[in-house]
Write an enzyme that holds these catalytic residues in place. Sequence first.
Site, short mmCIF file in Angstrom:
data_model
loop_
_atom_site.label_atom_id
_atom_site.label_comp_id
_atom_site.label_asym_id
_atom_site.label_seq_id
_atom_site.Cartn_x
_atom_site.Cartn_y
_atom_site.Cartn_z
N HIS A 258 0.87 -1.18 0.00
CA HIS A 258 0.00 0.00 0.00
C HIS A 258 0.90 1.23 0.00
O HIS A 258 1.03 1.93 1.00
CB HIS A 258 -0.87 -0.05 1.26
CG HIS A 258 -2.04 0.88 1.22
ND1 HIS A 258 -2.66 1.35 2.35
CD2 HIS A 258 -2.73 1.41 0.18
CE1 HIS A 258 -3.68 2.13 2.01
NE2 HIS A 258 -3.73 2.18 0.70
N CYS A 282 -2.90 10.15 5.97
CA CYS A 282 -1.71 10.41 6.79
C CYS A 282 -0.52 10.92 6.00
O CYS A 282 0.61 10.85 6.47
CB CYS A 282 -1.31 9.15 7.55
SG CYS A 282 -2.52 8.66 8.76
N GLY A 283 -0.76 11.40 4.78
CA GLY A 283 0.32 12.07 4.06
C GLY A 283 0.82 11.37 2.81
O GLY A 283 1.79 11.81 2.22
N THR A 285 -0.67 11.09 -0.26
CA THR A 285 -0.84 11.95 -1.43
C THR A 285 0.01 13.21 -1.31
O THR A 285 0.60 13.67 -2.29
CB THR A 285 -2.33 12.28 -1.65
OG1 THR A 285 -3.06 11.05 -1.69
CG2 THR A 285 -2.56 13.02 -2.95
N ASN A 394 -14.96 11.76 3.20
CA ASN A 394 -14.32 10.78 2.31
C ASN A 394 -14.71 11.01 0.85
O ASN A 394 -14.62 10.10 0.03
CB ASN A 394 -14.65 9.35 2.75
CG ASN A 394 -13.74 8.31 2.09
OD1 ASN A 394 -12.57 8.57 1.81
ND2 ASN A 394 -14.28 7.12 1.82
N ARG A 396 -14.30 12.09 -2.96
CA ARG A 396 -13.10 11.75 -3.72
C ARG A 396 -13.16 12.28 -5.15
O ARG A 396 -14.20 12.76 -5.60
CB ARG A 396 -12.94 10.23 -3.74
CG ARG A 396 -12.77 9.67 -2.32
CD ARG A 396 -11.85 8.51 -2.28
NE ARG A 396 -11.46 8.18 -0.93
CZ ARG A 396 -10.22 7.83 -0.58
NH1 ARG A 396 -9.26 7.81 -1.48
NH2 ARG A 396 -9.93 7.53 0.67
N ARG A 427 0.27 8.63 11.80
CA ARG A 427 -0.15 9.85 12.49
C ARG A 427 0.17 9.64 13.97
O ARG A 427 -0.45 8.83 14.63
CB ARG A 427 -1.65 10.04 12.26
CG ARG A 427 -2.23 11.31 12.78
CD ARG A 427 -3.69 11.38 12.39
NE ARG A 427 -3.84 11.79 11.01
CZ ARG A 427 -4.07 13.04 10.62
NH1 ARG A 427 -4.18 13.99 11.52
NH2 ARG A 427 -4.20 13.32 9.35
#
Length: 633
Positions: A258, A282-283, A285, A394, A396, A427
């Site tokens: 992932h 959590c960063g 992208t 969420n 998108r 995180r």
Amino acid sequence: MPRYTFVQEEYDYMKLLRERIDPQNLEKLLRIPIPELHRWIADIIRVANPSRVFVNTGSPEDLEYVRRRAIENREEYPTKYPRHTVHFDGPRDLARDRLNTKILIPGGGEIPFVRTMDREEGLKEITELFRDAMKGKEMFIGFYCLGPRDSPFTIYAVQVTDSAYVMHSDNILYRVCYEDFVKYGDRIRYLRLLHSAGERDEHGWSKNIDKRRIYIDLEDETTYSVNTQYAGNTVGPKKLAFRICIYRGYKEGWLCEHMAIVGVKGEGDQLIYITGAFPAGCGKTTTAMYADTLVGDDIAMIRNIDGVPRAVNTEIGMFGIIDGVNPRDDPEIYRLLTSPETEVIFVNVLLTEDGEVWWVGKEGEPRKGINYAGEWWPGKKDETGKEIRPSHPNARFTISLKYFSHLDPRIDDPMGVPVDAMLFGGRDSDTHVPVEEAFDWVHGIITKGAALESERTKAVLEKAGVREFNPFAILDFLPISVGKFVELHLRFGRGLKKVPKVFGVNYFLRDEKGNYLCKKPYAKVWIKWMALRVQGVVDAITTPTGRIPVYQDLVKLFDRVLGEEYPEQLYEKMFMVRIPQHLAKVERIWSIYEKIPDTPPELFQVLREQKERLKQYRDRFGDYISPFKLDRR
Ligand code: SPV
Ligand code: MN
């Protein structure tokens, strides 16, 4: 063993295909010389009972047809820009359904952290759920490959769905490779990905949410998804195929992760490739957007090729979180999403009466329209009196990667890109420094990957969020025990001549008052530092948990990358070694793996050593250690 199909008895399935598929589409299907595939399709038609069948060859006309059908079926709404459409999943179908996603295993089987079900029972249930599921609807068949074509990485897949939206998403996110199926026929090994949205209500939402099921049959390399529309539950080549690929990789000795894949320019503009795993939100992208080049943002396949780990992106598109996307922090994505030239499917945003798309973060004010929960107007409240958000957290967007100005030209390289470093990020408000290099592969895999935790993103701001164990950021998707997945990484590392460096990052560290210590763009500095470490051109300071940057190197990087000063006190706060928190973490992780039967013994060994080092440093320097007190080594 033949693969399971819905109908057990023998019958003239070619006759059924001729009766139920119009000549033009039948011809497209029969050009693919795979009788087993024809039989599978016939069985689906017999059981699910669609009224027509469309075979998507990936030709411009076929792609346009799927897009048009999504609008005609009211699965997607047109907007003021012809290339932008909006899809709504409905209020009860807005995210991945963890509880009803199960791995089918003969006899069931208990695997810690993995939801399993007896295969036979699962197949029986799903066959019944598919009975008449496509009645009155059109069934779409599409042919895709994960990873570049004609490559050691290529994995083929056939998606069958009664949702034009799902196939439209497939067409944007994956390489369509109908012609490969025609060319290779029976020599192709392919995943089978079957989906039905089931009965839809007057809004177009799946009606029988209580019968939503997502089943993964590892043995047959087949996935089933029914009574749902949310892409994470339905778009087969994404998170459904992912579980099968992880399993295949486990058996064959390669990694499916992932992970984003990015290129970062080091000294002399040399491109250093980094793959990075982060739980959703959590960063991942952010990292992908701040890098110099982008190969992928969600799933990576990594193989040992002549001793070198090499990575490809399974996808060619992005299914990204749109919440909070704004012109200041996300200029590139914002530009793409507001440009009429970009083909975009917006998901669970607000569509205003005049055809405007709006999400939280977009400039301007939201106006009356429809969103994921039906009609919406400013101030609208739910039954409990709580204001309904105009767009869902969420929500998108689905777009092709081809639009990104920093897309790496090697995205289609059949040999992938070399992996110079791997990073793991979660995180974490109080334990890990913003960036740290592991001592070696085994130390990194265990203390950064296998030990990854992340705080729940919906935590109240003042309180630290609940920490969740999320090894390799992959827990939701693992079809095998975490212990086996750790063992796979150790095995993979042993076979390499060129071993990647491993880093941990934490963009979410806070000070004692609860304020974040890092701004979003600092991520650019951390990834640059990693590239310089890979090149071996900067020193590092040794701590009990790994190696951290030297202050002067960061001063230079902050200046060069961000044009900012980097005060000494900020460095000291960020890179303070927090012994009690780290010791507590070792205990937590130890007690989790203690209950996982097939955990490799190295894991406990590495944790034991980490604990010893932490204690030694504590004895010498105390609980909280300034990086200025520690040596470069
Ligand atoms: C994730 O949640 O990790 C995603 C989105 O990438 S989904 O497709 O829902 O899995
Ligand atoms: Mn993901």
